[in-house]
Write an enzyme that holds these catalytic residues in place. Structure first.
Site, mmCIF file in Angstrom:
data_model
loop_
_atom_site.group_PDB
_atom_site.id
_atom_site.type_symbol
_atom_site.label_atom_id
_atom_site.label_comp_id
_atom_site.label_asym_id
_atom_site.label_seq_id
_atom_site.Cartn_x
_atom_site.Cartn_y
_atom_site.Cartn_z
ATOM 1 N N GLU A 200 -36.084 34.874 19.343
ATOM 2 C CA GLU A 200 -37.509 34.505 18.829
ATOM 3 C C GLU A 200 -37.168 33.970 17.405
ATOM 4 O O GLU A 200 -37.876 34.364 16.434
ATOM 5 C CB GLU A 200 -38.302 35.652 18.692
ATOM 6 N N GLU A 327 -38.866 37.335 28.188
ATOM 7 C CA GLU A 327 -39.815 38.317 28.178
ATOM 8 C C GLU A 327 -41.067 37.982 28.368
ATOM 9 O O GLU A 327 -41.434 36.585 28.270
ATOM 10 C CB GLU A 327 -40.084 38.589 26.408
#
Length: 522
Positions: A200, A327
Protein backbone atom coordinates in the site's frame (compact mmCIF):
# COMPACT_ATOMS: atom_id res chain seq x y z
CA UNK A 1 -77.36 -11.94 -1.62
CA UNK A 2 -74.33 -11.94 0.69
CA UNK A 3 -74.32 -9.63 3.62
CA UNK A 4 -71.97 -6.63 3.17
CA UNK A 5 -69.48 -7.94 5.78
CA UNK A 6 -69.15 -11.33 4.04
CA UNK A 7 -68.69 -9.63 0.68
CA UNK A 8 -65.62 -7.89 2.21
CA UNK A 9 -64.25 -11.00 3.92
CA UNK A 10 -64.31 -13.37 0.94
CA UNK A 11 -62.37 -11.16 -1.48
CA UNK A 12 -59.82 -10.55 1.32
CA UNK A 13 -59.38 -14.30 1.85
CA UNK A 14 -59.01 -14.80 -1.86
CA UNK A 15 -56.35 -12.08 -1.98
CA UNK A 16 -54.47 -13.66 0.94
CA UNK A 17 -54.51 -17.05 -0.76
CA UNK A 18 -53.26 -15.46 -3.95
CA UNK A 19 -50.38 -13.75 -2.13
CA UNK A 20 -49.55 -16.97 -0.31
CA UNK A 21 -49.42 -18.97 -3.52
CA UNK A 22 -47.23 -16.27 -5.09
CA UNK A 23 -44.75 -16.56 -2.25
CA UNK A 24 -44.62 -20.33 -2.70
CA UNK A 25 -43.58 -19.97 -6.35
CA UNK A 26 -39.82 -20.44 -6.42
CA UNK A 27 -37.61 -18.50 -8.76
CA UNK A 28 -36.10 -20.64 -11.50
CA UNK A 29 -32.66 -20.19 -13.01
CA UNK A 30 -30.97 -22.19 -15.76
CA UNK A 31 -27.23 -22.79 -15.70
CA UNK A 32 -25.38 -24.22 -18.70
CA UNK A 33 -21.83 -25.52 -18.35
CA UNK A 34 -19.83 -25.91 -21.54
CA UNK A 35 -17.79 -29.04 -20.83
CA UNK A 36 -16.35 -29.06 -24.36
CA UNK A 37 -14.32 -25.91 -23.71
CA UNK A 38 -11.70 -25.22 -21.05
CA UNK A 39 -10.64 -22.02 -19.40
CA UNK A 40 -7.51 -21.16 -17.40
CA UNK A 41 -6.41 -23.12 -14.36
CA UNK A 42 -7.81 -21.83 -11.09
CA UNK A 43 -4.53 -21.45 -9.22
CA UNK A 44 -4.66 -22.89 -5.72
CA UNK A 45 -3.11 -19.66 -4.38
CA UNK A 46 -6.35 -17.83 -5.08
CA UNK A 47 -7.20 -19.41 -1.72
CA UNK A 48 -4.24 -17.77 0.01
CA UNK A 49 -4.39 -16.50 3.59
CA UNK A 50 -3.07 -13.28 5.12
CA UNK A 51 -1.52 -13.10 8.60
CA UNK A 52 -0.29 -9.83 10.07
CA UNK A 53 1.01 -8.64 13.42
CA UNK A 54 -2.37 -7.14 14.20
CA UNK A 55 -4.50 -7.65 17.31
CA UNK A 56 -4.81 -11.34 18.16
CA UNK A 57 -4.15 -12.46 14.58
CA UNK A 58 -0.80 -14.06 15.39
CA UNK A 59 -0.30 -13.83 19.14
CA UNK A 60 -3.01 -16.04 20.69
CA UNK A 61 -4.53 -16.75 17.28
CA UNK A 62 -1.56 -18.79 16.04
CA UNK A 63 1.33 -18.44 18.46
CA UNK A 64 0.88 -19.03 22.21
CA UNK A 65 4.41 -20.04 23.14
CA UNK A 66 5.74 -23.36 24.34
CA UNK A 67 4.92 -22.62 27.99
CA UNK A 68 1.25 -21.86 27.35
CA UNK A 69 -1.51 -23.87 29.02
CA UNK A 70 -3.23 -23.88 25.62
CA UNK A 71 -2.25 -27.18 23.94
CA UNK A 72 0.46 -26.42 21.41
CA UNK A 73 3.22 -27.85 19.28
CA UNK A 74 6.45 -25.89 19.71
CA UNK A 75 4.39 -22.80 20.55
CA UNK A 76 1.78 -23.11 17.77
CA UNK A 77 -1.71 -23.82 19.11
CA UNK A 78 -2.89 -27.28 18.12
CA UNK A 79 -6.56 -26.53 17.46
CA UNK A 80 -5.76 -23.78 14.96
CA UNK A 81 -3.10 -25.90 13.32
CA UNK A 82 -5.54 -28.75 12.79
CA UNK A 83 -8.26 -26.49 11.42
CA UNK A 84 -5.87 -24.87 8.94
CA UNK A 85 -4.47 -28.23 7.85
CA UNK A 86 -8.03 -29.35 7.15
CA UNK A 87 -8.48 -26.18 5.09
CA UNK A 88 -5.46 -27.08 2.91
CA UNK A 89 -4.10 -23.53 3.04
CA UNK A 90 -1.94 -23.14 -0.09
CA UNK A 91 -0.23 -19.83 0.70
CA UNK A 92 0.59 -17.58 3.68
CA UNK A 93 1.28 -13.85 3.38
CA UNK A 94 3.33 -12.18 6.17
CA UNK A 95 4.30 -9.92 8.04
CA UNK A 96 1.79 -7.40 6.63
CA UNK A 97 0.03 -5.29 5.59
CA UNK A 98 0.86 -1.91 7.04
CA UNK A 99 2.97 -3.64 9.70
CA UNK A 100 5.42 -4.83 7.03
CA UNK A 101 6.70 -1.32 6.33
CA UNK A 102 7.83 -0.91 9.93
CA UNK A 103 9.09 -4.47 10.44
CA UNK A 104 12.84 -4.96 10.80
CA UNK A 105 13.64 -8.61 10.36
CA UNK A 106 16.53 -8.71 12.83
CA UNK A 107 14.08 -8.00 15.65
CA UNK A 108 12.55 -11.45 15.04
CA UNK A 109 15.58 -13.78 15.01
CA UNK A 110 17.81 -15.30 17.67
CA UNK A 111 16.88 -16.43 21.20
CA UNK A 112 13.33 -15.27 21.96
CA UNK A 113 14.20 -14.02 25.42
CA UNK A 114 16.77 -11.67 23.89
CA UNK A 115 14.64 -10.24 21.09
CA UNK A 116 13.74 -6.56 21.43
CA UNK A 117 10.25 -5.42 22.45
CA UNK A 118 8.89 -3.01 19.86
CA UNK A 119 5.75 -0.89 19.52
CA UNK A 120 3.18 -1.68 16.85
CA UNK A 121 2.37 1.89 15.81
CA UNK A 122 -0.05 0.79 13.10
CA UNK A 123 -2.35 -1.41 15.16
CA UNK A 124 -3.27 -0.27 18.65
CA UNK A 125 0.14 0.94 19.85
CA UNK A 126 0.67 -2.37 21.66
CA UNK A 127 4.06 -3.93 22.29
CA UNK A 128 5.39 -6.87 20.28
CA UNK A 129 8.00 -9.13 21.87
CA UNK A 130 8.88 -10.44 18.41
CA UNK A 131 8.50 -14.07 19.53
CA UNK A 132 7.00 -14.76 16.10
CA UNK A 133 9.65 -13.97 13.50
CA UNK A 134 11.26 -15.38 10.37
CA UNK A 135 11.99 -18.85 11.73
CA UNK A 136 8.55 -19.19 13.31
CA UNK A 137 6.80 -18.07 10.12
CA UNK A 138 8.61 -20.59 7.94
CA UNK A 139 8.07 -23.35 10.49
CA UNK A 140 4.36 -22.56 10.59
CA UNK A 141 4.15 -22.59 6.77
CA UNK A 142 6.01 -25.90 6.71
CA UNK A 143 3.56 -27.40 9.24
CA UNK A 144 0.68 -26.44 6.94
CA UNK A 145 2.43 -27.36 3.69
CA UNK A 146 1.90 -23.79 2.46
CA UNK A 147 3.91 -21.65 0.09
CA UNK A 148 5.14 -18.31 1.45
CA UNK A 149 4.60 -14.70 0.44
CA UNK A 150 6.73 -12.09 2.21
CA UNK A 151 6.43 -8.29 2.09
CA UNK A 152 9.71 -6.36 2.27
CA UNK A 153 9.92 -3.21 4.39
CA UNK A 154 10.01 -0.39 1.84
CA UNK A 155 8.59 2.28 4.17
CA UNK A 156 11.25 2.41 6.91
CA UNK A 157 13.78 -0.09 5.60
CA UNK A 158 16.52 0.05 2.99
CA UNK A 159 17.67 -1.96 -0.02
CA UNK A 160 20.61 -3.13 2.07
CA UNK A 161 18.34 -4.42 4.86
CA UNK A 162 16.16 -6.23 2.32
CA UNK A 163 19.17 -7.77 0.56
CA UNK A 164 20.56 -9.00 3.89
CA UNK A 165 17.22 -10.60 4.82
CA UNK A 166 17.10 -12.39 1.48
CA UNK A 167 20.64 -13.65 1.95
CA UNK A 168 19.84 -14.81 5.49
CA UNK A 169 16.90 -16.82 4.21
CA UNK A 170 18.28 -18.23 0.96
CA UNK A 171 22.09 -18.42 1.09
CA UNK A 172 23.54 -21.94 0.92
CA UNK A 173 27.20 -21.16 1.42
CA UNK A 174 29.45 -20.02 4.22
CA UNK A 175 28.56 -16.36 4.32
CA UNK A 176 28.23 -14.74 7.74
CA UNK A 177 24.46 -14.44 7.32
CA UNK A 178 24.08 -18.07 6.26
CA UNK A 179 26.09 -19.13 9.29
CA UNK A 180 23.94 -16.94 11.51
CA UNK A 181 20.80 -18.62 10.19
CA UNK A 182 22.31 -22.00 10.97
CA UNK A 183 23.27 -20.92 14.47
CA UNK A 184 19.64 -19.91 14.96
CA UNK A 185 18.45 -23.41 14.12
CA UNK A 186 17.91 -23.60 10.35
CA UNK A 187 20.52 -25.42 8.31
CA UNK A 188 19.09 -25.44 4.78
CA UNK A 189 17.90 -22.29 3.00
CA UNK A 190 14.18 -21.61 2.83
CA UNK A 191 12.25 -21.41 -0.39
CA UNK A 192 10.58 -18.05 -1.02
CA UNK A 193 7.69 -18.30 -3.47
CA UNK A 194 6.50 -14.66 -3.58
CA UNK A 195 8.29 -11.45 -2.67
CA UNK A 196 6.67 -8.00 -2.59
CA UNK A 197 8.47 -4.67 -2.36
CA UNK A 198 6.37 -2.61 0.02
CA UNK A 199 2.64 -2.62 0.73
CA UNK A 200 0.00 0.00 0.00
CA UNK A 201 2.64 2.48 -1.10
CA UNK A 202 -0.20 4.91 -1.78
CA UNK A 203 -1.10 4.98 1.94
CA UNK A 204 0.39 3.42 5.07
CA UNK A 205 3.39 2.24 3.05
CA UNK A 206 4.65 5.75 2.41
CA UNK A 207 1.93 7.97 0.85
CA UNK A 208 3.65 7.80 -2.53
CA UNK A 209 2.62 8.64 -6.06
CA UNK A 210 2.65 5.87 -8.67
CA UNK A 211 5.59 7.48 -10.48
CA UNK A 212 7.68 7.79 -7.33
CA UNK A 213 6.95 4.21 -6.32
CA UNK A 214 7.80 2.93 -9.81
CA UNK A 215 11.27 4.44 -9.49
CA UNK A 216 11.69 2.97 -6.00
CA UNK A 217 10.53 -0.43 -7.21
CA UNK A 218 13.16 -0.46 -9.96
CA UNK A 219 15.82 0.59 -7.46
CA UNK A 220 14.90 -2.03 -4.83
CA UNK A 221 14.15 -4.88 -7.24
CA UNK A 222 17.65 -4.52 -8.67
CA UNK A 223 19.01 -5.64 -5.30
CA UNK A 224 16.38 -8.29 -4.49
CA UNK A 225 18.80 -11.14 -5.09
CA UNK A 226 18.48 -14.74 -3.96
CA UNK A 227 20.78 -17.73 -4.20
CA UNK A 228 20.63 -20.45 -6.83
CA UNK A 229 17.31 -21.18 -8.49
CA UNK A 230 15.36 -19.76 -5.55
CA UNK A 231 13.64 -17.09 -7.65
CA UNK A 232 10.43 -15.76 -6.08
CA UNK A 233 7.64 -14.20 -8.07
CA UNK A 234 8.21 -10.46 -7.69
CA UNK A 235 5.19 -8.33 -6.77
CA UNK A 236 4.81 -4.56 -7.01
CA UNK A 237 2.47 -2.66 -4.71
CA UNK A 238 -0.47 -1.51 -6.81
CA UNK A 239 -3.68 0.40 -6.27
CA UNK A 240 -6.96 -0.18 -4.50
CA UNK A 241 -10.70 0.00 -5.05
CA UNK A 242 -11.40 1.77 -8.38
CA UNK A 243 -7.82 2.88 -9.05
CA UNK A 244 -6.16 1.99 -12.36
CA UNK A 245 -3.32 4.53 -12.51
CA UNK A 246 -1.01 2.34 -10.45
CA UNK A 247 -1.40 -0.56 -12.85
CA UNK A 248 -0.83 1.66 -15.86
CA UNK A 249 2.16 3.49 -14.42
CA UNK A 250 3.92 0.33 -13.29
CA UNK A 251 3.43 -1.41 -16.64
CA UNK A 252 4.66 1.66 -18.51
CA UNK A 253 7.66 2.42 -16.31
CA UNK A 254 8.99 -0.91 -15.03
CA UNK A 255 10.67 -2.79 -17.89
CA UNK A 256 11.80 -6.38 -17.71
CA UNK A 257 15.61 -6.40 -17.59
CA UNK A 258 18.40 -8.80 -16.68
CA UNK A 259 18.80 -7.13 -13.28
CA UNK A 260 15.20 -6.82 -12.10
CA UNK A 261 11.68 -7.95 -12.91
CA UNK A 262 8.03 -7.40 -12.02
CA UNK A 263 5.90 -10.53 -12.25
CA UNK A 264 2.70 -9.21 -10.71
CA UNK A 265 0.90 -6.11 -9.44
CA UNK A 266 -1.12 -6.24 -6.25
CA UNK A 267 -4.56 -4.71 -5.72
CA UNK A 268 -6.62 -4.28 -2.54
CA UNK A 269 -10.38 -4.15 -2.14
CA UNK A 270 -12.39 -4.18 1.06
CA UNK A 271 -16.16 -4.47 1.26
CA UNK A 272 -17.94 -2.00 3.56
CA UNK A 273 -21.74 -2.17 3.98
CA UNK A 274 -22.00 1.61 3.97
CA UNK A 275 -19.12 2.34 1.61
CA UNK A 276 -18.08 4.93 4.20
CA UNK A 277 -14.74 4.59 6.00
CA UNK A 278 -15.95 6.78 8.88
CA UNK A 279 -18.72 4.32 9.76
CA UNK A 280 -18.47 0.96 8.06
CA UNK A 281 -21.61 -0.74 9.35
CA UNK A 282 -22.27 -3.45 11.92
CA UNK A 283 -21.18 -7.08 11.73
CA UNK A 284 -24.33 -8.16 13.64
CA UNK A 285 -27.86 -6.86 14.01
CA UNK A 286 -27.92 -5.20 10.59
CA UNK A 287 -31.05 -4.57 8.46
CA UNK A 288 -31.71 -6.05 5.04
CA UNK A 289 -30.58 -2.77 3.50
CA UNK A 290 -27.06 -3.52 4.76
CA UNK A 291 -27.27 -7.16 3.71
CA UNK A 292 -28.00 -5.89 0.21
CA UNK A 293 -25.47 -3.04 0.23
CA UNK A 294 -22.70 -5.38 1.40
CA UNK A 295 -23.25 -7.72 -1.53
CA UNK A 296 -23.84 -4.81 -3.92
CA UNK A 297 -20.51 -3.27 -2.88
CA UNK A 298 -18.55 -6.52 -2.95
CA UNK A 299 -19.70 -7.21 -6.51
CA UNK A 300 -18.11 -3.91 -7.60
CA UNK A 301 -14.77 -5.66 -7.47
CA UNK A 302 -15.51 -7.24 -10.83
CA UNK A 303 -15.76 -3.84 -12.50
CA UNK A 304 -12.47 -2.78 -10.91
CA UNK A 305 -10.82 -5.99 -12.06
CA UNK A 306 -12.11 -5.48 -15.61
CA UNK A 307 -10.84 -1.90 -15.73
CA UNK A 308 -7.35 -2.91 -14.62
CA UNK A 309 -7.24 -5.95 -16.86
CA UNK A 310 -8.19 -3.83 -19.87
CA UNK A 311 -5.03 -1.78 -19.26
CA UNK A 312 -2.98 -4.93 -18.81
CA UNK A 313 -4.27 -6.45 -22.07
CA UNK A 314 -3.13 -3.30 -23.86
CA UNK A 315 0.27 -2.90 -22.20
CA UNK A 316 1.03 -6.57 -21.46
CA UNK A 317 -0.69 -8.57 -24.21
CA UNK A 318 1.60 -11.57 -23.63
CA UNK A 319 0.24 -11.92 -20.09
CA UNK A 320 3.64 -11.78 -18.38
CA UNK A 321 2.36 -9.82 -15.39
CA UNK A 322 -0.29 -11.12 -13.01
CA UNK A 323 -2.94 -9.14 -11.13
CA UNK A 324 -3.06 -10.28 -7.51
CA UNK A 325 -5.86 -9.29 -5.14
CA UNK A 326 -3.68 -9.83 -2.09
CA UNK A 327 -6.06 -8.14 0.37
CA UNK A 328 -9.82 -8.50 0.19
CA UNK A 329 -12.81 -9.16 2.43
CA UNK A 330 -15.38 -7.45 4.63
CA UNK A 331 -14.52 -4.65 7.03
CA UNK A 332 -17.10 -3.75 9.67
CA UNK A 333 -17.10 -1.56 12.75
CA UNK A 334 -15.13 -3.18 15.58
CA UNK A 335 -17.14 -5.23 18.07
CA UNK A 336 -18.19 -3.42 21.26
CA UNK A 337 -15.59 -3.75 23.99
CA UNK A 338 -12.79 -4.64 21.56
CA UNK A 339 -9.67 -2.55 20.99
CA UNK A 340 -10.36 -0.44 17.85
CA UNK A 341 -6.85 -1.19 16.62
CA UNK A 342 -7.39 -4.95 16.68
CA UNK A 343 -10.02 -5.08 13.89
CA UNK A 344 -11.88 -7.96 15.51
CA UNK A 345 -15.31 -8.59 14.03
CA UNK A 346 -17.91 -11.34 14.00
CA UNK A 347 -18.47 -13.44 10.92
CA UNK A 348 -21.96 -14.37 9.67
CA UNK A 349 -23.71 -16.14 6.84
CA UNK A 350 -23.46 -12.78 5.03
CA UNK A 351 -19.66 -13.16 5.06
CA UNK A 352 -20.04 -16.64 3.61
CA UNK A 353 -21.93 -15.15 0.66
CA UNK A 354 -19.29 -12.45 0.23
CA UNK A 355 -16.56 -15.11 0.17
CA UNK A 356 -18.42 -17.24 -2.34
CA UNK A 357 -19.22 -14.52 -4.86
CA UNK A 358 -15.67 -13.14 -4.72
CA UNK A 359 -14.13 -16.57 -5.26
CA UNK A 360 -16.46 -17.11 -8.21
CA UNK A 361 -15.27 -13.81 -9.69
CA UNK A 362 -11.61 -14.70 -9.18
CA UNK A 363 -12.22 -18.01 -10.96
CA UNK A 364 -13.64 -16.12 -13.92
CA UNK A 365 -10.46 -14.05 -14.32
CA UNK A 366 -8.03 -16.78 -13.32
CA UNK A 367 -5.74 -16.14 -16.30
CA UNK A 368 -4.45 -12.97 -14.57
CA UNK A 369 -5.62 -13.48 -10.99
CA UNK A 370 -3.39 -16.32 -9.91
CA UNK A 371 -3.22 -15.33 -6.26
CA UNK A 372 -5.39 -13.62 -3.68
CA UNK A 373 -5.28 -13.33 0.11
CA UNK A 374 -8.37 -12.87 2.24
CA UNK A 375 -7.89 -10.51 5.16
CA UNK A 376 -7.25 -12.10 7.55
CA UNK A 377 -6.75 -15.66 8.68
CA UNK A 378 -7.42 -15.56 12.45
CA UNK A 379 -9.20 -12.99 14.68
CA UNK A 380 -8.91 -10.09 12.22
CA UNK A 381 -11.58 -8.81 9.78
CA UNK A 382 -13.13 -11.60 7.68
CA UNK A 383 -11.36 -14.38 9.55
CA UNK A 384 -11.42 -18.12 9.04
CA UNK A 385 -11.05 -18.71 12.79
CA UNK A 386 -11.90 -16.82 15.98
CA UNK A 387 -10.31 -17.52 19.34
CA UNK A 388 -10.85 -16.44 22.92
CA UNK A 389 -7.88 -17.61 24.94
CA UNK A 390 -8.22 -21.43 24.96
CA UNK A 391 -11.50 -21.43 22.99
CA UNK A 392 -11.74 -21.58 19.21
CA UNK A 393 -14.46 -21.58 16.56
CA UNK A 394 -14.72 -21.91 12.79
CA UNK A 395 -16.51 -19.12 10.97
CA UNK A 396 -18.95 -19.36 8.03
CA UNK A 397 -16.14 -18.02 5.83
CA UNK A 398 -13.94 -20.93 6.90
CA UNK A 399 -16.65 -23.35 5.82
CA UNK A 400 -16.89 -21.73 2.37
CA UNK A 401 -13.15 -22.00 1.83
CA UNK A 402 -13.25 -25.65 2.83
CA UNK A 403 -16.21 -26.35 0.55
CA UNK A 404 -14.26 -24.78 -2.35
CA UNK A 405 -11.14 -26.95 -1.93
CA UNK A 406 -11.98 -28.97 -5.10
CA UNK A 407 -11.46 -25.79 -7.14
CA UNK A 408 -7.78 -25.50 -6.18
CA UNK A 409 -5.79 -26.08 -9.39
CA UNK A 410 -8.94 -27.19 -11.22
CA UNK A 411 -9.63 -26.20 -14.82
CA UNK A 412 -12.31 -23.55 -15.13
CA UNK A 413 -15.22 -24.13 -17.49
CA UNK A 414 -17.39 -21.58 -19.32
CA UNK A 415 -20.75 -21.06 -17.67
CA UNK A 416 -23.95 -19.27 -18.70
CA UNK A 417 -26.72 -18.20 -16.32
CA UNK A 418 -30.18 -17.57 -17.75
CA UNK A 419 -33.50 -16.63 -16.21
CA UNK A 420 -32.05 -14.81 -13.19
CA UNK A 421 -34.47 -11.95 -12.49
CA UNK A 422 -32.16 -10.49 -9.89
CA UNK A 423 -32.50 -9.34 -6.31
CA UNK A 424 -33.64 -5.72 -6.04
CA UNK A 425 -33.79 -3.31 -3.17
CA UNK A 426 -34.73 0.26 -3.91
CA UNK A 427 -33.33 1.29 -7.27
CA UNK A 428 -30.42 -1.16 -7.22
CA UNK A 429 -30.27 -4.77 -8.34
CA UNK A 430 -27.74 -7.59 -8.08
CA UNK A 431 -27.79 -11.12 -9.52
CA UNK A 432 -29.60 -13.62 -7.34
CA UNK A 433 -27.31 -16.47 -8.37
CA UNK A 434 -23.52 -16.51 -8.53
CA UNK A 435 -21.85 -19.59 -9.96
CA UNK A 436 -18.58 -21.16 -11.04
CA UNK A 437 -17.76 -24.51 -12.65
CA UNK A 438 -14.53 -26.45 -13.04
CA UNK A 439 -13.07 -29.87 -13.63
CA UNK A 440 -10.56 -31.13 -11.07
CA UNK A 441 -7.35 -33.04 -11.81
CA UNK A 442 -9.17 -36.37 -11.58
CA UNK A 443 -11.75 -35.29 -14.15
CA UNK A 444 -14.64 -34.70 -11.75
CA UNK A 445 -17.00 -31.84 -12.57
CA UNK A 446 -17.72 -29.32 -9.78
CA UNK A 447 -20.25 -26.53 -9.49
CA UNK A 448 -20.36 -23.75 -6.89
CA UNK A 449 -23.57 -21.78 -6.37
CA UNK A 450 -24.59 -18.89 -4.18
CA UNK A 451 -28.06 -17.43 -3.60
CA UNK A 452 -27.70 -13.77 -2.57
CA UNK A 453 -31.37 -13.30 -1.69
CA UNK A 454 -31.95 -13.35 2.09
CA UNK A 455 -35.55 -14.62 2.02
CA UNK A 456 -36.30 -16.32 -1.32
CA UNK A 457 -35.18 -19.77 -2.47
CA UNK A 458 -34.24 -20.55 -6.05
CA UNK A 459 -34.45 -23.72 -8.13
CA UNK A 460 -31.48 -24.10 -10.46
CA UNK A 461 -31.67 -26.33 -13.52
CA UNK A 462 -28.23 -27.57 -14.56
CA UNK A 463 -27.29 -28.45 -18.13
CA UNK A 464 -23.94 -29.82 -19.26
CA UNK A 465 -24.78 -31.17 -22.70
CA UNK A 466 -24.68 -34.70 -21.38
CA UNK A 467 -26.70 -36.76 -18.95
CA UNK A 468 -26.16 -36.03 -15.27
CA UNK A 469 -27.33 -38.53 -12.70
CA UNK A 470 -26.95 -36.49 -9.54
CA UNK A 471 -25.46 -33.53 -7.69
CA UNK A 472 -23.70 -34.39 -4.45
CA UNK A 473 -21.81 -32.15 -2.07
CA UNK A 474 -22.50 -29.68 0.72
CA UNK A 475 -24.83 -26.79 1.48
CA UNK A 476 -24.29 -23.86 3.84
CA UNK A 477 -27.24 -21.73 4.91
CA UNK A 478 -28.89 -20.27 8.02
CA UNK A 479 -32.17 -18.87 9.26
CA UNK A 480 -31.14 -15.32 10.19
CA UNK A 481 -29.20 -12.82 8.07
CA UNK A 482 -26.68 -12.40 10.89
CA UNK A 483 -26.53 -16.05 11.95
CA UNK A 484 -23.05 -16.74 13.32
CA UNK A 485 -21.08 -19.13 15.46
CA UNK A 486 -20.20 -18.33 19.06
CA UNK A 487 -17.93 -19.99 21.59
CA UNK A 488 -21.03 -21.28 23.40
CA UNK A 489 -22.72 -22.38 20.18
CA UNK A 490 -19.97 -22.99 17.62
CA UNK A 491 -22.10 -24.94 15.12
CA UNK A 492 -24.98 -22.58 14.41
CA UNK A 493 -23.71 -22.13 10.85
CA UNK A 494 -22.06 -25.19 9.35
CA UNK A 495 -22.36 -27.14 6.09
CA UNK A 496 -24.76 -30.02 5.64
CA UNK A 497 -24.56 -32.84 3.15
CA UNK A 498 -26.60 -32.25 0.01
CA UNK A 499 -27.71 -34.73 -2.65
CA UNK A 500 -30.17 -34.38 -5.48
CA UNK A 501 -30.85 -36.98 -8.19
CA UNK A 502 -31.94 -36.14 -11.70
CA UNK A 503 -35.53 -36.88 -12.70
CA UNK A 504 -36.46 -37.72 -16.26
CA UNK A 505 -33.00 -36.64 -17.38
CA UNK A 506 -33.35 -33.23 -15.74
CA UNK A 507 -31.27 -32.11 -12.76
CA UNK A 508 -32.72 -29.35 -10.58
CA UNK A 509 -31.05 -28.34 -7.33
CA UNK A 510 -32.85 -26.39 -4.62
CA UNK A 511 -30.85 -23.37 -3.52
CA UNK A 512 -32.25 -21.96 -0.26
CA UNK A 513 -32.23 -18.28 0.57
CA UNK A 514 -28.81 -16.91 1.66
CA UNK A 515 -26.93 -20.08 0.84
CA UNK A 516 -23.73 -21.43 -0.66
CA UNK A 517 -23.61 -24.83 -2.34
CA UNK A 518 -20.71 -26.82 -3.80
CA UNK A 519 -21.57 -30.08 -5.57
CA UNK A 520 -19.93 -32.68 -7.77
CA UNK A 521 -21.95 -33.45 -10.88
CA UNK A 522 -21.89 -37.19 -11.61
Amino acid sequence: MLKPRLRWVLPTLAMMLCLLSANLVRAEVNISIDTTQTGPTIHRNIYGQFMEHLGRGIYEGVWVGEDSTIPNTRGFRNDVLKALKDLQVPLLRWPGGCFADEYHWRDGIGPRDKRPVTINTNWGGVTDNNAFGTHEFFEFADMLGSEVYINANLGTGSPREMAAWLEYMTADGDSTLAKERRSNGRDKPWRIHYWAIGNEAWGCGGTMTPDYYADLYKHWATFAKTSGDNKPIMIASGGHTAQTEWTQTLLEQVPETWSMRMNAISHHYYTLPTGNWDKHGKALGFPETEWFSTLFNTLKIEDYIKENLAIMEKLDPENKVGFYVDEWGTWYDVEDGEDPGFLYQQNTIRDALVASVNLNIFHQYAERIQMSNIAQMVNVLQAMILTDKEKMLLTPTYHVFKMYIPFQDATSLPIAINGDKGYSLGEDKIPTVSASAARDKKGKLWLALANTHPTEATDVTINTGSKIKQAKGSLLTAKAMDAHNTFKNPNVVKPEAYKRKAKNGKLVVSLPAKSVMVVALD
